[in-house]
Design an enzyme around this catalytic site. Structure first.
Site, PDB file in Angstrom:
ATOM      1  N   GLU A  91      -4.107   6.857  -5.104  1.00 19.71           N
ATOM      2  CA  GLU A  91      -4.368   6.243  -6.417  1.00 19.71           C
ATOM      3  C   GLU A  91      -5.665   6.763  -7.022  1.00 19.71           C
ATOM      4  OE1 GLU A  91      -4.146   2.002  -5.897  1.00 19.71           O
ATOM      5  OE2 GLU A  91      -2.102   2.132  -5.135  1.00 19.71           O
ATOM      6  N   ARG A 133       0.853  -1.189   0.000  1.00 15.79           N
ATOM      7  CA  ARG A 133       0.000   0.000   0.000  1.00 15.79           C
ATOM      8  C   ARG A 133       0.885   1.233   0.000  1.00 15.79           C
ATOM      9  NH1 ARG A 133      -3.522  -2.845  -1.435  1.00 15.79           N
ATOM     10  NH2 ARG A 133      -5.557  -3.222  -0.466  1.00 15.79           N
ATOM     11  N   HIS A 169      -0.950  -0.537  -9.822  1.00 16.37           N
ATOM     12  CA  HIS A 169      -1.569  -1.463  -8.855  1.00 16.37           C
ATOM     13  C   HIS A 169      -1.947  -2.789  -9.529  1.00 16.37           C
ATOM     14  CE1 HIS A 169      -3.857  -1.542  -4.794  1.00 16.37           C
ATOM     15  NE2 HIS A 169      -3.594  -2.783  -5.196  1.00 16.37           N
TER      16      HIS A 169
HETATM   17  C1  8YV Z   1      -6.923  -5.114  -5.349  1.00 12.51           C
HETATM   18  C2  8YV Z   1      -5.325  -5.483  -3.577  1.00 12.51           C
HETATM   19  O1  8YV Z   1      -7.971  -5.494  -4.555  1.00 12.51           O
HETATM   20  O2  8YV Z   1      -5.825  -7.590  -2.642  1.00 12.51           O
HETATM   21  C3  8YV Z   1      -5.497  -6.418  -2.438  1.00 12.51           C
HETATM   22  O3  8YV Z   1      -5.301  -5.974  -1.298  1.00 12.51           O
HETATM   23  O4  8YV Z   1      -4.898  -4.393  -3.410  1.00 12.51           O
HETATM   24  C4  8YV Z   1      -5.709  -5.886  -4.958  1.00 12.51           C
HETATM   25  O5  8YV Z   1      -5.877  -7.238  -5.119  1.00 12.51           O
HETATM   26  C5  8YV Z   1      -7.264  -5.337  -6.762  1.00 12.51           C
HETATM   27  O6  8YV Z   1      -6.224  -4.785  -7.487  1.00 12.51           O
HETATM   28  C6  8YV Z   1      -8.545  -4.680  -7.201  1.00 12.51           C
HETATM   29  O7  8YV Z   1      -8.500  -3.317  -7.014  1.00 12.51           O
END
Ligand code: 8YV
Length: 288
Positions: A235, A207, A253
């Site tokens: 983002e 993150r 991402h």
């Molecule tokens: C996003 C993610 O959910 O699993 C996570 O924590 O950040 C990713 O898998 C995915 O990119 C959809 O936005």
């Protein structure tokens, strides 16, 4: 259950939900289950809400505590995205460390006009030290891949592991695999980033908010370190200063973005909704 999904999540499992509303999170009286990708949920806008199924392992933006207080269940998708995220981490490590994107840009610009036997040098991967911040499921998948590259591996974990400051000072490559929590927000602040070795490489597929983005930009602009960055504090905003820098590789991402993984994530999301409808135990409940 009346389901609202913020998008049509990939894969055939989605159709098993039947009649699903697809669209943004706008107030609705009838919605009982929400399918989100870490979007903030305001429960007061959905009075009938009973379940929030998150498409992703990280649920830092959803507001889980407020939902739990109202008796709304929350689920996530752990496990199925470890390999994809570890692979993207290695793509960024290799690309940043061996100057792959920079090389690609130079070729495309017509700047490869003679042998670079005496230039365009990078740092060797094998024999260097990899520091893993957060040796959980994804961090462990990154560590397993490190064996093939003959790296020495250091790690921190939630309890145990080595001290973070020590890891930062001893690693040639640092990769972040911690969840975003109150404890990890801004964990790699300006002081900690300054502990990185000259020429070290920092990779973040976790993150953006775990790293002080302004301090990271300053280190990169100064040319002191390299980085591979998949996640950002705001983002999809990427700081302008990063875009023209040769020493950082940027991806939007993409950690879990393989067809197989995203379909497996949808499978878990759907199975949680179906289990809830049948009154069965949720597969992957988020516990607070
Ligand atoms: C996003 C993610 O959910 O699993 C996570 O924590 O950040 C990713 O898998 C995915 O990119 C959809 O936005």
């Amino acid at each position: 259950m009346k389901v609202l999904a913020t998008r049509r999540y990939p894969g055939p499992a989605f159709d098993e939900l039947g009649d699903v509303a697809v669209g943004p999170l706008q107030p609705r009286d009838d919605v009982e289950a929400l399918l989100v990708a870490n979007e903030p949920v305001d429960a007061s806008e959905f009075p009938a809400l009973r379940l929030v199924a998150n498409f992703g392992v990280g649920y830092d933006r959803i507001g889980v505590e407020a939902l739990t207080e109202r008796g709304i269940a929350v689920t996530n998708t752990p496990g199925v995205l470890d390999a994809a995220t570890a692979d993207l981490t290695w793509a960024l490590i290799l690309a940043a460390r061996r100057r792959v994107v920079e090389g690609d840009a130079r070729v495309r610009a017509g700047e490869w006009t003679g042998s670079w036997a005496d230039g365009f040098l990078a740092e060797e991967l094998s024999g260097s030290t990899l520091g893993i911040v957060g040796l959980g499921r994804i961090g462990s998948a990154v560590a397993r891949r490190a064996e093939g590259f003959e790296l020495r591996v250091l790690s921190t974990r939630r309890s145990g592991g080595m001290a973070l400051d020590e890891l930062l000072a001893e690693s040639d490559i640092v990769t972040i695999h911690a969840p975003l929590t109150a404890e990890t927000q801004g964990l790699l602040d300006a002081r900690r980033l300054s502990l990185l070795r000259d020429g070290a490489c920092l990779v973040n597929t976790a993150r953006g908010e775990i790293v002080d983005e302004d301090a990271l930009v300053r280190e990169l602009v100064a040319g002191r370190i390299r980085a591979g960055v998949d996640v950002f504090a705001h983002e999809p905003h990427v700081p302008d200063a990063l875009v023209s820098l040769p020493n950082v590789v940027l991806t939007p991402h993409l950690g879990s973005a393989t067809r197989q993984t995203r379909e497996a994530m949808t499978r878990i999301v759907v199975d949680n909704v179906l289990a809830y409808e049948r009154g069965e135990a949720l597969l992957t409940p988020v516990e607070t």
